[in-house]
Design a protein around this motif. Structure first.
Motif, PDB file in Angstrom:
ATOM      1  N   VAL A  21       3.931 -56.605   4.894  1.00 26.76           N
ATOM      2  CA  VAL A  21       4.689 -55.605   5.668  1.00 26.76           C
ATOM      3  C   VAL A  21       4.569 -54.239   4.998  1.00 26.76           C
ATOM      4  O   VAL A  21       4.350 -53.217   5.660  1.00 26.76           O
ATOM      5  N   ARG A  22       4.672 -54.208   3.663  1.00 28.56           N
ATOM      6  CA  ARG A  22       4.562 -52.938   2.939  1.00 28.56           C
ATOM      7  C   ARG A  22       3.186 -52.298   3.179  1.00 28.56           C
ATOM      8  O   ARG A  22       3.080 -51.105   3.480  1.00 28.56           O
ATOM      9  N   LEU A  23       2.116 -53.109   3.081  1.00 30.17           N
ATOM     10  CA  LEU A  23       0.768 -52.573   3.288  1.00 30.17           C
ATOM     11  C   LEU A  23       0.569 -52.130   4.732  1.00 30.17           C
ATOM     12  O   LEU A  23      -0.075 -51.114   5.010  1.00 30.17           O
ATOM     13  N   TRP A  24       1.157 -52.884   5.671  1.00 27.39           N
ATOM     14  CA  TRP A  24       1.051 -52.529   7.086  1.00 27.39           C
ATOM     15  C   TRP A  24       1.722 -51.182   7.352  1.00 27.39           C
ATOM     16  O   TRP A  24       1.184 -50.332   8.067  1.00 27.39           O
ATOM     17  N   GLN A  25       2.865 -50.993   6.724  1.00 34.05           N
ATOM     18  CA  GLN A  25       3.579 -49.717   6.906  1.00 34.05           C
ATOM     19  C   GLN A  25       2.754 -48.549   6.355  1.00 34.05           C
ATOM     20  O   GLN A  25       2.771 -47.462   6.921  1.00 34.05           O
ATOM     21  N   ILE A  26       2.016 -48.797   5.274  1.00 33.38           N
ATOM     22  CA  ILE A  26       1.160 -47.734   4.726  1.00 33.38           C
ATOM     23  C   ILE A  26       0.105 -47.331   5.753  1.00 33.38           C
ATOM     24  O   ILE A  26      -0.133 -46.144   5.994  1.00 33.38           O
ATOM     25  N   ARG A  38      -0.142 -43.655   7.657  1.00 34.15           N
ATOM     26  CA  ARG A  38      -1.377 -42.865   7.594  1.00 34.15           C
ATOM     27  C   ARG A  38      -1.879 -42.539   9.000  1.00 34.15           C
ATOM     28  O   ARG A  38      -2.261 -41.418   9.297  1.00 34.15           O
ATOM     29  N   ASP A  39      -1.830 -43.559   9.911  1.00 33.21           N
ATOM     30  CA  ASP A  39      -2.296 -43.325  11.277  1.00 33.21           C
ATOM     31  C   ASP A  39      -1.466 -42.253  11.968  1.00 33.21           C
ATOM     32  O   ASP A  39      -1.986 -41.432  12.710  1.00 33.21           O
ATOM     33  N   SER A  40      -0.148 -42.278  11.721  1.00 29.36           N
ATOM     34  CA  SER A  40       0.735 -41.339  12.420  1.00 29.36           C
ATOM     35  C   SER A  40       0.582 -39.912  11.909  1.00 29.36           C
ATOM     36  O   SER A  40       0.888 -38.962  12.608  1.00 29.36           O
ATOM     37  N   THR A  41       0.089 -39.773  10.655  1.00 26.91           N
ATOM     38  CA  THR A  41      -0.056 -38.411  10.128  1.00 26.91           C
ATOM     39  C   THR A  41      -1.434 -37.828  10.431  1.00 26.91           C
ATOM     40  O   THR A  41      -1.717 -36.695  10.113  1.00 26.91           O
ATOM     41  N   ARG A  42      -2.310 -38.666  11.035  1.00 23.89           N
ATOM     42  CA  ARG A  42      -3.656 -38.190  11.347  1.00 23.89           C
ATOM     43  C   ARG A  42      -3.670 -37.265  12.545  1.00 23.89           C
ATOM     44  O   ARG A  42      -2.963 -37.480  13.495  1.00 23.89           O
TER      45      ARG A  42
END
Lengths: 405, 266
Positions: free
Chosen positions: B253-258, B262-266
């Motif tokens: 879950v932690r890695l998925w959130q990363i 990242r996708d949302s800030t692109r």
């Protein structure tokens, strides 16, 4: 050839290690000779004929490992390794561009550095049966298992590995309790050492005063040149083999070339660990916050202790069949990185990765000195290369003791 | 246990592979049948005695309300409960639904979704009832299963190691696939028990036996996985047969959130 008498004796009750007999004499008293490369395969054949098993380096699973060698063609001729923290790559010497490689010696038999295996597995086996007990109508019958004696040659032992064997001799033979399994195996060894002519980036034997040149603890020691081997005798058993080889004496040119090649290894060692007063310096840092930083990276997986040539922890289990009529007592390599190893009444004493790493490092480099009058580290660098996250103990020690690495 | 223990082998949501491990113990099966009273083992016999039992050996996870109620009744009928396999101890591969929209799955898979009455999550047995011993693995290891059975017969706690997969690798002489080949591997944070099979065949460990006692999940991702694979691939690797084991789940879950951040800030 005349029979080869291994070790200082075959008396199973003796507690003295074989290295105490001859190896400490002045090296120059022993003869030196030159073994041409063309004769090397016959030398391996001779060893195989004279001993039950010749253990040496060979390529397997993408690495140079120690295993039974039946002919010189099985040795890692032309192979080498490139190592860094957490990384090991097997390479053909001829195919890599590395200034560490001597272009005149691309086709060496021993042109590699220490790998994932250590000789420990032949003296202190990973899994051993100690005892069997059987339930009979007269009660339990105990049977100590005695291994069949196997006379082994260890071929290609490096200086750091000789030092590691000397440390395990202290642990298993001369520190109070004698381990009969180790003792029997140790007394039936012929050690053929090989001087390093190159070093990995993870090597730091010069800091631990254990190499790279082989000085004692061997029966024969060799330095590989492009056209042959300089052979040096270190014991009576080595002398017997040396005589049967009928080697010619070495020339001044060969002695010089051997010296130059051995110096390459010294020059290539760049890793350092400051061992001055290391016991006190390390033990004064037990509450250093840097242990927490290490614990955030350490996986407590125990790889470092498994590859370490001096780590000696084991556990003993009673294994039984469905019906508990027959019980086998087994010993297996264990590790201070396992939670269970410090389990006492109420729970484990070292219940965090921080406490387990701290235990390992301070034992290896500091309290080992109290216990065995020697460091537990020989500077082979295995724990650095084979740590899956590449933790480098030399850097951690430097940070803990606040030095510039 | 002095008399023959009366044993029931009961399944919930599972593939039956762990029970097959027991049937696969051909050399020992007669001795087992002789030493215990196999009162209920549907995989092997049509004899299905009702409880109470001395021991219930439970395979599978809880995925329906009916099963949850069946498990509560079983717990009342047995003195000791031993769970076997990744499904029973962590929810199994079917716990992948825990990370997704369960209703959407049902609509996508079944022609008549209204006839399906499953829970939104797949959960281990110990989430519902008291479990006395958990045996890990997908499937469980034959010799560990025999150790459980023989300890039940002898009347002591089963001795199964909690060490990492790396240690049997090293004892066997298997060369580390992470270090020598750069292959991502869950071995350092996975409990041993399988005999370290995959690295001996040049594969990384898939984590079939679940996390070690004190796994350093973040340190493992940082040092072993992410230098060699993307966060998304690391999430997929952690979401295997033990996807819902708490430490594996928290890390995936932690890695998925990363990746999402990242996708949302692109």
């Amino acid at each position: 050839m005349t029979p080869i008498h291994l070790g200082n004796n075959s008396d199973a009750t003796s507690t003295s290690s074989k290295s105490s007999s001859n190896h400490t004499q002045d090296r120059n008293q022993w003869p030196h000779g030159f073994l041409p490369k063309e004769q090397f395969p016959a030398f391996i054949d001779l060893l195989n004929q004279s001993f039950d098993e010749v253990i040496g380096p060979r390529v397997d699973q993408g690495a140079i490992v120690y295993d039974a060698i039946r002919s010189a063609s099985e040795l890692p001729h032309g192979w080498t390794d490139v190592q860094s923290p957490g990384v090991y790559r097997l390479e053909r010497k001829s195919s890599i561009d590395d200034s560490r490689i001597d272009p005149s010696c691309e086709e060496e038999y021993f042109g590699y550095n220490v790998g994932p295996h250590s000789w420990k597995k032949y003296l202190f086996p990973p899994l051993t049966t100690l005892m069997k007990s059987k339930k009979t109508t007269d009660g339990w019958q105990m049977e100590m298992t005695a291994e069949p004696i196997r006379r082994r040659v260890l071929l290609g032992v490096r200086a750091c590995e000789l030092a590691a064997i000397a440390i395990q001799d202290k642990v298993f033979l001369t520190s109070g309790t004698v381990d009969p399994i180790y003792q029997t195996r140790r007394n039936h060894l012929l050690i053929i050492a090989v001087n390093c002519t190159q070093a990995a980036s993870t090597c730091f034997c010069t800091s631990m005063n254990s190499g790279p040149e082989c000085r004692s603890g061997f029966d024969l020691a060799m330095t590989e040149l492009s056209d042959g081997f300089l052979v040096e005798v270190g014991s009576d058993a080595g002398q017997t083999i040396f005589e049967s080889l009928k080697l010619r004496t070495v020339t001044t040119d060969e002695i010089d070339r051997g010296r130059t090649r051995r110096a390459r290894a010294v020059d290539q060692i760049t890793k350092r660990m400051n061992t001055d007063g290391i016991r006190d310096r390390l033990l004064s840092q037990l509450e250093n916050p840097h242990w927490n930083d290490i614990a955030s990276r350490c996986l407590s997986c125990a790889n470092c202790t498994m590859v370490c040539p001096t780590c000696f922890c084991s556990s003993v289990d009673e294994v039984h069949e469905l019906t508990d009529d027959e019980i086998v007592r087994q010993r297996r390599w264990d590790s201070c990185f396992n939670v269970d190893i410090s389990h006492l009444s109420g729970g484990p004493v070292r219940d965090t990765i921080r406490s387990r790493y701290r235990q390992w490092l301070t034992h290896k480099l500091a309290t080992w000195i109290d216990q065995f009058d020697t460091s537990g580290c020989v500077g082979c660098g295995r724990c650095i290369t084979w740590c899956p996250v590449g933790i480098d103990l030399t850097k951690e020690v430097a940070t803990l003791c606040e030095e510039s690495s | 246990m002095k008399s023959k223990p009366k044993i029931a082998i009961i399944k919930f949501a599972s593939c039956d592979g762990c029970q097959l491990t027991l049937l696969d113990a051909e050399d020992e099966l007669l001795a087992i049948a002789d030493a215990v009273d196999l009162a209920h083992f549907a995989e092997a016999s049509s004899r299905l005695d009702a409880g109470p039992y001395d021991v219930a050996i439970v395979e599978g996870s809880i995925t329906t309300e009916d099963d949850r109620l069946r498990l509560l009744r079983l717990r009342d009928e047995c003195r000791w409960m031993v769970t076997i396999g990744a499904c029973a101890t962590s929810g199994g591969i079917q716990a992948l639904r825990n990370f997704a929209d369960h209703e959407e799955f049902i609509r996508a898979v079944y022609a008549t979704p209204e006839t399906i009455h499953s829970l939104a999550t797949s959960t281990p047995i110990a989430s519902h009832v008291r479990v006395d011993f958990e045996l890990r693995g997908c499937p469980v290891d034959k010799s560990q299963l025999l150790e459980v059975l023989s300890s039940l017969i002898a009347g002591h706690r089963p001795r199964t190691s909690t060490e990492s997969v790396c240690q049997p690798c090293k004892r066997k002489g298997t060369i580390c696939v992470v270090v020598a080949q750069g292959i991502p591997c869950l071995g350092p944070i996975t409990q041993s028990g399988c005999g370290s099979i995959c690295p001996a065949f040049d594969r990384g460990c898939y984590g079939c036996f679940g996390p070690t006692v004190q796994p350093n999940m973040a340190g493992h991702s940082q040092g072993v996985l992410l230098p060699r694979m993307s966060e998304r691939d690391a999430v997929n690797l952690l979401r295997g047969f033990n996807a819902a084991a708490p430490s594996f789940q928290q890390e995936s879950v932690r890695l998925w959130q990363i990746t999402q951040t990242r996708d949302s800030t692109r």
